[in-house]
Design a protein around this motif. Structure first.
Motif, PDB file in Angstrom:
ATOM      1  N   THR A 125     143.297  73.594 -46.653  1.00 47.80           N
ATOM      2  CA  THR A 125     142.136  73.227 -47.468  1.00 47.80           C
ATOM      3  C   THR A 125     141.688  71.829 -47.061  1.00 47.80           C
ATOM      4  O   THR A 125     142.508  70.918 -46.873  1.00 47.80           O
ATOM      5  CB  THR A 125     142.469  73.235 -48.972  1.00 47.80           C
ATOM      6  OG1 THR A 125     143.598  72.397 -49.213  1.00 47.80           O
ATOM      7  CG2 THR A 125     142.769  74.637 -49.460  1.00 47.80           C
TER       8      THR A 125
ATOM      9  N   CYS B 227     138.224  68.803 -47.227  1.00 49.10           N
ATOM     10  CA  CYS B 227     136.965  68.332 -47.803  1.00 49.10           C
ATOM     11  C   CYS B 227     136.228  67.569 -46.701  1.00 49.10           C
ATOM     12  O   CYS B 227     136.830  66.739 -46.002  1.00 49.10           O
ATOM     13  CB  CYS B 227     137.233  67.423 -48.995  1.00 49.10           C
ATOM     14  SG  CYS B 227     135.740  66.756 -49.757  1.00 49.10           S
TER      15      CYS B 227
ATOM     16  N   ARG C  61     133.087  68.092 -53.970  1.00 49.42           N
ATOM     17  CA  ARG C  61     132.031  69.061 -53.713  1.00 49.42           C
ATOM     18  C   ARG C  61     130.717  68.588 -54.305  1.00 49.42           C
ATOM     19  O   ARG C  61     130.643  68.261 -55.496  1.00 49.42           O
ATOM     20  CB  ARG C  61     132.421  70.411 -54.330  1.00 49.42           C
ATOM     21  CG  ARG C  61     131.374  71.498 -54.215  1.00 49.42           C
ATOM     22  CD  ARG C  61     131.813  72.758 -54.940  1.00 49.42           C
ATOM     23  NE  ARG C  61     132.880  73.439 -54.237  1.00 49.42           N
ATOM     24  CZ  ARG C  61     133.957  73.944 -54.829  1.00 49.42           C
ATOM     25  NH1 ARG C  61     134.104  73.815 -56.126  1.00 49.42           N
ATOM     26  NH2 ARG C  61     134.877  74.569 -54.118  1.00 49.42           N
TER      27      ARG C  61
ATOM     28  N   SER D 260     134.048  71.611 -49.807  1.00 48.70           N
ATOM     29  CA  SER D 260     135.497  71.809 -49.719  1.00 48.70           C
ATOM     30  C   SER D 260     135.797  73.300 -49.642  1.00 48.70           C
ATOM     31  O   SER D 260     135.035  74.129 -50.152  1.00 48.70           O
ATOM     32  CB  SER D 260     136.203  71.215 -50.938  1.00 48.70           C
ATOM     33  OG  SER D 260     136.026  69.820 -50.977  1.00 48.70           O
ATOM     34  N   GLY D 261     136.914  73.627 -49.007  1.00 49.71           N
ATOM     35  CA  GLY D 261     137.298  75.035 -48.930  1.00 49.71           C
ATOM     36  C   GLY D 261     138.450  75.244 -47.982  1.00 49.71           C
ATOM     37  O   GLY D 261     139.199  74.310 -47.652  1.00 49.71           O
ATOM     38  N   TRP D 262     138.582  76.487 -47.534  1.00 52.05           N
ATOM     39  CA  TRP D 262     139.663  76.888 -46.636  1.00 52.05           C
ATOM     40  C   TRP D 262     139.137  77.037 -45.214  1.00 52.05           C
ATOM     41  O   TRP D 262     138.043  77.564 -45.000  1.00 52.05           O
ATOM     42  CB  TRP D 262     140.263  78.218 -47.082  1.00 52.05           C
ATOM     43  CG  TRP D 262     141.185  78.103 -48.264  1.00 52.05           C
ATOM     44  CD1 TRP D 262     142.541  78.039 -48.251  1.00 52.05           C
ATOM     45  CD2 TRP D 262     140.802  78.044 -49.650  1.00 52.05           C
ATOM     46  NE1 TRP D 262     143.036  77.933 -49.532  1.00 52.05           N
ATOM     47  CE2 TRP D 262     141.986  77.943 -50.412  1.00 52.05           C
ATOM     48  CE3 TRP D 262     139.574  78.067 -50.322  1.00 52.05           C
ATOM     49  CZ2 TRP D 262     141.976  77.858 -51.793  1.00 52.05           C
ATOM     50  CZ3 TRP D 262     139.562  77.983 -51.707  1.00 52.05           C
ATOM     51  CH2 TRP D 262     140.764  77.875 -52.426  1.00 52.05           C
TER      52      TRP D 262
ATOM     53  N   ARG E   6     142.590  85.929 -50.988  1.00 54.46           N
ATOM     54  CA  ARG E   6     141.562  85.210 -50.231  1.00 54.46           C
ATOM     55  C   ARG E   6     140.657  86.174 -49.443  1.00 54.46           C
ATOM     56  O   ARG E   6     139.574  85.790 -49.025  1.00 54.46           O
ATOM     57  CB  ARG E   6     142.206  84.211 -49.254  1.00 54.46           C
ATOM     58  CG  ARG E   6     142.978  83.102 -49.957  1.00 54.46           C
ATOM     59  CD  ARG E   6     143.543  82.130 -48.941  1.00 54.46           C
ATOM     60  NE  ARG E   6     144.482  81.200 -49.561  1.00 54.46           N
ATOM     61  CZ  ARG E   6     145.146  80.254 -48.900  1.00 54.46           C
ATOM     62  NH1 ARG E   6     144.966  80.112 -47.582  1.00 54.46           N
ATOM     63  NH2 ARG E   6     145.986  79.457 -49.528  1.00 54.46           N
TER      64      ARG E   6
ATOM     65  N   ASP F 105     134.657  79.092 -49.127  1.00 54.01           N
ATOM     66  CA  ASP F 105     135.038  78.969 -50.529  1.00 54.01           C
ATOM     67  C   ASP F 105     134.632  80.263 -51.224  1.00 54.01           C
ATOM     68  O   ASP F 105     134.316  81.257 -50.558  1.00 54.01           O
ATOM     69  CB  ASP F 105     134.434  77.717 -51.189  1.00 54.01           C
ATOM     70  CG  ASP F 105     132.917  77.755 -51.282  1.00 54.01           C
ATOM     71  OD1 ASP F 105     132.320  78.828 -51.080  1.00 54.01           O
ATOM     72  OD2 ASP F 105     132.312  76.707 -51.577  1.00 54.01           O
ATOM     73  N   GLU F 106     134.630  80.285 -52.535  1.00 53.30           N
ATOM     74  CA  GLU F 106     134.388  81.533 -53.268  1.00 53.30           C
ATOM     75  C   GLU F 106     132.979  82.072 -53.061  1.00 53.30           C
ATOM     76  O   GLU F 106     132.740  83.275 -53.218  1.00 53.30           O
ATOM     77  CB  GLU F 106     134.655  81.322 -54.763  1.00 53.30           C
ATOM     78  CG  GLU F 106     134.760  82.607 -55.540  1.00 53.30           C
ATOM     79  CD  GLU F 106     135.252  82.385 -56.958  1.00 53.30           C
ATOM     80  OE1 GLU F 106     136.217  83.059 -57.347  1.00 53.30           O
ATOM     81  OE2 GLU F 106     134.660  81.538 -57.665  1.00 53.30           O
TER      82      GLU F 106
ATOM     83  N   TYR G 126     128.274  74.192 -52.873  1.00 54.89           N
ATOM     84  CA  TYR G 126     129.209  75.238 -52.412  1.00 54.89           C
ATOM     85  C   TYR G 126     128.855  75.670 -50.991  1.00 54.89           C
ATOM     86  O   TYR G 126     127.686  75.640 -50.586  1.00 54.89           O
ATOM     87  CB  TYR G 126     129.158  76.448 -53.344  1.00 54.89           C
ATOM     88  CG  TYR G 126     129.864  76.232 -54.657  1.00 54.89           C
ATOM     89  CD1 TYR G 126     131.234  76.465 -54.776  1.00 54.89           C
ATOM     90  CD2 TYR G 126     129.164  75.805 -55.784  1.00 54.89           C
ATOM     91  CE1 TYR G 126     131.891  76.271 -55.983  1.00 54.89           C
ATOM     92  CE2 TYR G 126     129.811  75.611 -56.993  1.00 54.89           C
ATOM     93  CZ  TYR G 126     131.176  75.843 -57.093  1.00 54.89           C
ATOM     94  OH  TYR G 126     131.815  75.647 -58.281  1.00 54.89           O
ATOM     95  N   CYS G 127     129.886  76.116 -50.263  1.00 57.30           N
ATOM     96  CA  CYS G 127     129.689  76.512 -48.861  1.00 57.30           C
ATOM     97  C   CYS G 127     128.587  77.558 -48.718  1.00 57.30           C
ATOM     98  O   CYS G 127     127.701  77.434 -47.867  1.00 57.30           O
ATOM     99  CB  CYS G 127     130.997  77.079 -48.289  1.00 57.30           C
ATOM    100  SG  CYS G 127     132.329  75.874 -48.142  1.00 57.30           S
TER     101      CYS G 127
END
Length: 579
Positions: free
Chosen positions: A67, A69, A7, A26-28, A132, A45-46, A10-11
């Protein structure tokens, strides 16, 4: 390929200021959309969601909730493709490289975005997926912020954070203990603490002026919406203080916390004080919802000699509601149906007509004197409707009246959902009589100081009040506390009333009993419930919505398979045989 770097941003933080930058995110994989060979992927992501775009080859075989990247360049979306629901809705990432970090191999048991609509047992079995869901996830993050705020608040009030043991001795504190068998000491048991009650009192004896902790508490009780087997308290205690000192601290904590985390209207300080007696009389509960303006009135005296059998010699309570005389028969029938659903034989009511005469099924049982007394005592006026609740047992009459009051408040939309109405309920009885057992029991905390100290026991036991108090908000008990009984003679007398000998008190509360022989300071405290604070602030109706890994209402953990059987060898090691 990407190595050891997942990363660079962040998204949810990718904005137009990042245009043309190469980014690693990176994330789902939340969603995959095929637009004729051009694939769009929502990556979560969060912090939020960003749209990825590339050709079919890069995203080939990708599954939702895997997940990944990716490395790519930020570019602006076409204006007609803006998604203003997203913080990142005007940009997207053109993907150059992708690495699958954790492939989702199974079909999802539920849609992540709608997980809160799934049955609770399924959600808890797959809690890691439920977490999630943005709303569920945000609630747990909110919990972290609340705990940080509370710690800073307690530090500003000069309290010292101290951890007390999780493995301790079984103690009769009002609820059922969780027991832990000892391997080393045959036939003996540890227990999980119902609360740090004895330890915090020992800290006061030990010379700490102000103690607090975010304390885990364990009670082997049936779960419900606002009670779980394991919960957390902001537990605190202070030495050389009075009841009023603790009130002021509690008001400060609750007011500042709710003011900081909510835009709703909050009761001004000092909070309203209501005695236990008045709470039970006027609200039918010791945790009244003051947003509801309806009050319960005792009219037992007016019907002492009534010819109406359900009223004669009974506790009779009434609730007056103005300006509902025009409600339909079906509306009143719904109130009657509710009354029978909670165990009442029914509910009577009268309507006051324009000439102040009465109409309704109860009217024929009223004398002219009854009517005059009701108009005078209750303040009846044209258009008033008076509901009657009666039972031979005062406790049941109070309970039923309280439930009818709440139901009327709901049906009439009297409850302002934009308010937090706090109050302090105090002057609890020290003891209550258990008719089934034929003996007195502690009404609340057995370690509370009786008002009047040991001299209180020279009077009628049933009239003794305790320095015991609850903080209540919107119908929920938010905190319970007391001035502690640090006088050994008074403590012994209190336990004697409920059936303990001096020797039993000395044995069951050995540490406290011994400690009080070495100069115990007057001390008091309380314990706001963390989970209930979160529940109210987030507008949830269930404690399990604000806990990361809660058990179900039945007390099971479907995710971990708990409670579970253990091996015969494990049982032998702790000297237990299943009966």
């Amino acid at each position: 390929m990407i190595k050891n770097k997942y990363r660079s941003i962040y998204c949810g933080k990718i904005k137009e200021e990042n245009l043309k930058e190469e980014v690693t995110v990176s994330g789902w994989v939340e969603n995959i959309r095929d637009h004729g060979g051009v694939i769009f992927v929502d990556l979560r992501d969060e912090t939020g969601v960003v749209q990825l775009v590339s050709n079919e080859d890069i995203f080939h075989g990708l599954t939702r909730e895997s997940t990944i990247c990716v490395v790519g360049h930020v570019r602006k979306r076409e204006e007609e493709d803006y998604n203003l629901k997203l913080e990142t809705g005007t940009v997207e990432v053109l993907v150059d490289h992708l690495e699958v970090l954790g492939e989702a191999l199974h079909v999802l048991p539920f849609e992540i975005k709608s997980s809160k609509e799934v049955s609770e047992d399924i959600r808890l079995k797959y809690r890691y997926l439920d977490l999630r869901n943005k709303k569920v996830h945000d609630a747990i993050c909110f919990r972290s912020k609340l705990l940080k705020f509370l710690r800073e608040k307690m530090d500003s009030l000069h309290f010292t954070e101290i951890q007390t043991p999780i493995i301790t001795a079984s103690s009769p504190e009002g609820a059922r203990d969780f027991l832990i068998p000892s391997r080393k000491f045959h036939g003996k048991f540890y227990a999980l603490p119902q609360a740090p009650q004895i330890f915090k009192e020992l800290l006061m004896v030990g010379g700490f002026d102000k103690y607090y902790q975010i304390a885990p508490c364990f009670r082997d009780e049936d779960s419900r919406a606002d009670r779980t087997l394991e919960f957390y308290q902001l537990d605190f205690e202070a030495a050389f203080v009075t009841e009023e000192d603790i009130y002021a601290i509690g008001e400060d904590i609750f007011y500042d916390t709710f003011k900081h985390f909510s835009n709703k209207e909050i009761s001004p300080k000092p909070f309203r004080r209501i005695s236990y007696h008045d709470a039970m009389l006027h609200y039918g509960t010791d945790k009244p919802d003051l947003r509801n303006p309806l009050l319960i009135i005792d009219i037992s005296e007016e019907f002492k000699e009534s010819s109406f059998k359900p009223f004669k010699g009974a506790t009779v309570r009434a609730i007056k509601v103005n300006h509902i005389q025009d409600r339909s028969n079906s509306w009143f029938n719904e109130v009657v149906d509710y009354a029978t659903s909670i165990g009442m034989p029914g509910i009577g009511y009268i309507t006051v007509l324009e000439d102040l005469s009465f109409k309704g099924p109860i009217d024929k049982f009223l004398t002219e004197e009854n009517r005059k007394n009701l108009i005078s005592k209750v303040g009846l006026e044209k258009g008033s409707v008076l509901f009657f609740i009666a039972d031979k047992k005062e406790q049941m009459a109070s309970k039923y009246a309280g439930m009818i009051r709440l139901e009327l408040g709901r049906k009439l939309h009297l409850i302002d959902e934009n308010k937090f109405e706090f109050c302090i309920v105090n002057d609890f009885p020290m003891f209550e009589y258990n008719e089934e057992e034929g003996k007195f029991e502690f009404c609340h905390n057995p370690f509370s100081m009786p008002q009047g100290g040991k001299k209180a026991y020279e009077n009628d036991i049933s009239t003794i009040l305790a320095y015991q108090y609850d903080f209540v908000c919107n119908g929920y008990e938010m905190a319970s506390g007391a001035v502690r009984n640090h006088d050994l003679a008074s403590l012994e007398k209190g336990f004697e009333v409920v059936g303990y000998t001096k020797e039993e008190v000395e044995t069951k509360f050995k540490s406290l009993y011994e400690a009080f022989k070495y100069g115990a300071p007057p001390h008091a405290g309380m314990a706001p419930g963390i989970d209930r604070m979160l529940m109210l602030l987030l507008g949830e109706e269930n404690l399990r919505e604000v806990q990361a890994f809660p058990m179900s209402t039945s007390g099971q953990d479907f995710m971990m398979g708990c409670p579970s059987e253990v091996s015969e060898q494990q049982l032998r090691e702790v000297h237990i045989k299943i009966r």
